[in-house]
Scaffold this motif. Structure first.
Motif, short mmCIF file in Angstrom:
data_model
loop_
_atom_site.label_atom_id
_atom_site.label_comp_id
_atom_site.label_asym_id
_atom_site.label_seq_id
_atom_site.Cartn_x
_atom_site.Cartn_y
_atom_site.Cartn_z
N ILE A 10 0.85 -1.19 0.00
CA ILE A 10 0.00 0.00 0.00
C ILE A 10 0.89 1.24 0.00
O ILE A 10 1.74 1.42 0.87
CB ILE A 10 -0.93 0.00 1.22
CG1 ILE A 10 -1.87 -1.22 1.16
CG2 ILE A 10 -1.74 1.29 1.30
CD1 ILE A 10 -2.75 -1.37 2.38
N ILE A 11 0.70 2.10 -1.01
CA ILE A 11 1.51 3.32 -1.16
C ILE A 11 0.82 4.47 -0.45
O ILE A 11 -0.38 4.69 -0.60
CB ILE A 11 1.70 3.63 -2.65
CG1 ILE A 11 2.33 2.44 -3.37
CG2 ILE A 11 2.58 4.87 -2.82
CD1 ILE A 11 3.66 2.00 -2.82
N THR A 12 1.60 5.26 0.31
CA THR A 12 1.07 6.40 1.04
C THR A 12 1.71 7.69 0.55
O THR A 12 2.61 7.69 -0.31
CB THR A 12 1.32 6.24 2.54
OG1 THR A 12 2.74 6.33 2.79
CG2 THR A 12 0.82 4.90 3.04
N ASP A 13 1.27 8.82 1.09
CA ASP A 13 1.84 10.10 0.72
C ASP A 13 3.33 10.17 1.08
O ASP A 13 4.12 10.84 0.42
CB ASP A 13 1.08 11.25 1.38
CG ASP A 13 1.06 11.13 2.89
OD1 ASP A 13 1.30 10.02 3.41
OD2 ASP A 13 0.80 12.15 3.55
N ALA A 14 3.72 9.45 2.14
CA ALA A 14 5.13 9.45 2.53
C ALA A 14 5.99 8.79 1.45
O ALA A 14 7.14 9.18 1.23
CB ALA A 14 5.31 8.72 3.86
N ASP A 15 5.43 7.79 0.77
CA ASP A 15 6.18 7.11 -0.28
C ASP A 15 6.41 8.00 -1.50
O ASP A 15 7.30 7.74 -2.31
CB ASP A 15 5.44 5.83 -0.71
CG ASP A 15 5.35 4.83 0.42
OD1 ASP A 15 6.39 4.52 1.02
OD2 ASP A 15 4.24 4.38 0.72
#
Length: 373
Positions: free
Chosen positions: A252-257
């Motif tokens: 799962i990709i987040t804004d941090a990634d």
């Protein structure tokens, strides 16, 4: 039975004879009365007590459980307590007024109950208050008070019957530890934790840290597993289809990634960072995003053309196959208009400026590509 009449006693002393005859007459009258009662008793059709019945009555229990009118035997007023009133009694009925200190009933309710153990200072029993609540109780010889337990209502019982009984966690509410070597795909629904790379079918074999795993099942063998790396704060999910086919892990990709971690490779073979009159930062920089896309940008000048590298990409940023890229070049020394350079990116990470249409004063490196897996 007939009662025979005796002869009249006669004597010359009439006074004594009459006295004796009167006495005999009274005896005859009494005998006649007794005979009538015996005959009436014999004719009575109601059964009479046998010796066995009389023995049973003589040996019967005479202890009173209730009052003579069938009501409660013991009444506990508000300023007393139930324990002291019944602890030295055998089986008995009782009533406790509202406000009795050791009554489990609401403060405005009466409590009626029965104690069912006949030993001093040991008791069990059952009680119901006027609010409709039921309780059972007990105490032992070493106790100084009664232990009350409220019995469930029909609504509470039905709620339990329709409740979920499967245990998702340990009794303490914490997650269950997974034994090393366990296949994650075989876990039953629940919440677990374990060392990731010691488990089979884990989401990231390179991660040796602790992971949390949430397993749910939708029926027919369908299963979803969510894995979270506690230290790295990253998350994966994986699904198992009805036929047992595991669809693989998806991160799962987040804004941090989305944030890029730029790295600055060493420039060599005569190349140097281009310096402009406005002093912009044209250093060559490389970053790989969470989707594996490599970003290269910057400007260099004055180096050797050909198969020698101007710089080498950081480890993990190499392309899966050789790539060619066209970059803007300086027009100084050439005809007017945009100039270009041909750039070669090898699978080992070498970034080469093979040729240019003008000169090497200003070579832009600006490209994106998918890194090899």
């Amino acid at each position: 039975m007939d009662i025979k009449s005796p002869k009249v006693f006669e004597t010359s002393d009439k006074a004594h004879a009459d006295l004796f005859n009167d006495m005999v007459k009274v005896l005859l009258e009494n005998d006649s009365g007794l005979l009538d009662q015996i005959i009436e008793h014999i004719g009575d059709t109601q059964p009479h007590a046998s010796a066995a019945e009389k023995k049973k009555w003589n040996e019967s229990q005479l202890y009173k459980i209730t009052a003579d009118d069938g009501k409660y035997l013991i009444s506990v007023p508000a300023d007393k307590n139930i324990f002291d009133a019944i602890k030295d009694k055998g089986t008995c009925t009782f009533i406790a007024s509202p406000g009795v200190e050791d009554s489990p009933a609401p403060s405005n309710a009466y409590l009626r109950g029965i104690q069912t153990v006949g030993q001093d200072n040991i008791g069990t029993g059952f009680a119901v208050d006027t609010s409709g609540n039921a309780y059972y109780f007990y105490y032992n010889s070493s106790h100084i008070s009664i232990t009350w337990t409220q019995l469930p209502t029909a609504a509470e019982k039905d709620k339990w019957n329709s409740g979920q009984l499967y245990q998702l966690t340990q009794d303490s509410g914490t997650r269950k530890l997974i034994t090393d070597g366990t296949d994650l795909l075989t876990l039953s629904p629940g919440f677990y934790y374990g060392i990731n790379n010691r488990l089979l079918n884990n989401p990231d074999p390179s991660d040796t840290g602790w992971f949390n795993y949430d397993v749910s099942e939708s029926g027919s063998g369908r299963k979803m597993i969510i894995a979270v790396a506690s230290f790295k704060n990253t998350m994966w999910f994986g699904t198992v289809h009805t036929n047992g086919d595991f669809k693989g892990w998806r991160r799962i990709i987040t804004d941090a990634d989305a944030k890029l971690n730029w790295k600055f490779p060493t420039i060599r073979n005569g190349w140097k960072t281009y310096k402009s009159e406005v002093n912009n930062d044209y250093r060559v920089r490389v970053a790989k995003d969470a989707l594996g896309i490599v970003h290269v940008t910057g400007a260099i000048a004055g180096g050797t053309l050909g198969e020698v590298p101007a710089f080498t990409l950081p480890e993990g940023c190499e392309p899966p196959f050789p790539l060619y890229n066209v970059g803007i070049a300086s027009s100084t020394g050439g005809f007017k208009g945009p100039q270009f350079s041909r750039q070669y990116i090898a699978t080992d990470g070498r970034f080469c400026i093979q040729d240019t249409s003008s000169n090497t004063e200003f070579i832009v490196v600006n490209c994106m590509f998918k890194a090899k897996e």
